[in-house]
Structures are given as C-alpha cells and as structure tokens.
Design a protein around this motif. Sequence first.
Motif: not given
Length: 249
Positions: A32-34, A39-43, A240-242
């Motif tokens: 799975t790629i999240y 400050l936001v949960p991973k999706v 900002p994107i992980k």
Amino acid sequence: MRSIKKFYLYLFLVFYPFYTLADTIDLERKFTIYAKLPLVPKVSVMEITTSLNVKNHKYFYDFSIKSKNIVEFINQVNGNGEVDGVIDNIYRPTNYSYKYTRKKKEKYVEMSYSNDVVEKIINLPKIDKSQLADVSDDMLIGTIDPSSFFLNLLDYDKTNKCKNKFKIFDGKRRYDVVFTNIIKNINNNSIECEASQIRLGGYKKNEKVSDVFAASDYIKVIYSEKNNNEFLGYEAKNGPIKIIIEEIK
C-alpha cells in the motif's frame, strides 16, 4: 576409494535438491502506498501487486498499480508492467515495459538492455526532449528501471547493506539514489537506511517536480534487524508531501 566416492555421491544427492530449490522463487506480494501531509493522518492512495519468479539467476517481475482514494496533491496512476533480467549482485533488467494511465492520458514505455547499456527506448506518446535536460548515452550505462530498483530495495543484501548507489532511468528521467547514512534503532530493532536522490537529466529546466518518486528531498528504507533484515517500509518526501510504502501482510 569406492566407498569415498559413494559417500560424496550420497552427499550430492541429499543436498542437490536444496540448492535447486534455493535458486527457484515464486513470490507474490502486495503493498500500500500512503500519502501524508503535516498534521494530517496518512491516506492510502495506491496499491501495488507484484509477482516475482526467479530461476537459474534470472528473474521475471510483473506488477500492477491501482489508485484508491483520490487526493488533490497526488496524481492518480493505474498501470501494469513487467521486467525480466539477470541477478548479478543486484536485479539487473534485460527488458522492461510499463503501460499506465495518468491524468486521463494513456502512456507506454519500453526499454531493452544489452551489455549493461540501454539499447532501445520506446515512449508513447513521444517525448519532446527539447524542453528537457539532456540524457546522454554515457548516462545510461549501468542503469536499471524503477521497478527493478524497488525490487532491489526489498532485499537488504541487494543494497549491499545500504551502501550501494543505484543508477535509475525510467525512459525519460535519469537520477541516482545514493545511500548516505545507516541508523540502527534500538527501540524497535530496525535498520533505517537514508538515501539522497540526485536528478541528472530528463527533467524540465528549472522545473519544480511534484512527483515524489521522480524527485525526493530524502529517501528512507527501513528493515528489521531482528527478523532476517526483512523489509519494513519505504519513505520519501517532496516538499510537504510524504510517501510511505508498507507491505500488506
């Protein structure tokens, strides 16, 4: 003398099947790629399904990528690809193809290799190279495709215990991934291997690349120190994107 020969023959017959089996692998895995913002949960944004077959130091690897949840900051990608090659310390491709859809546009890339050199490249639709930083023939020597790169990361030993430099070419962009630091986390018995991604060619000049896989500020690959250096996860960050990749058990 005859008894000694019989003894060695016995050893050969006993242990030969194990060597044969050790050289043959049939393995299916899912990942799975999240995507995560501060400050936001991973999706979960994508799922990768892979199948690896290894026999006589040759490998065949096919994979499919399927988008899941829609998020504004990650382009949806759906595609299927396959690669075959030889195992020479690392997984090194001979033929690679990948058909995918991104931004509602169908794309296809195919590459073949000979003597460690990319000898054929097909991109559909064709790429306008006039807008891109040059990728010379010399820069393609010793390169591998992105799926073989990921496959190598799944095996701690294939990274030379996180000391290797991987030369990667996806048919358009050319970059290196160089391991720079190893951290042993005593708290969770893990090995964290940090790497940097160096863009070399195939990118638009002065382009701010939003694709985390093609341009990462940092890369981290995590292995279990306790459980035979098992792959635990992959992290990459662009602005900002992980991006986080975890295997589905």
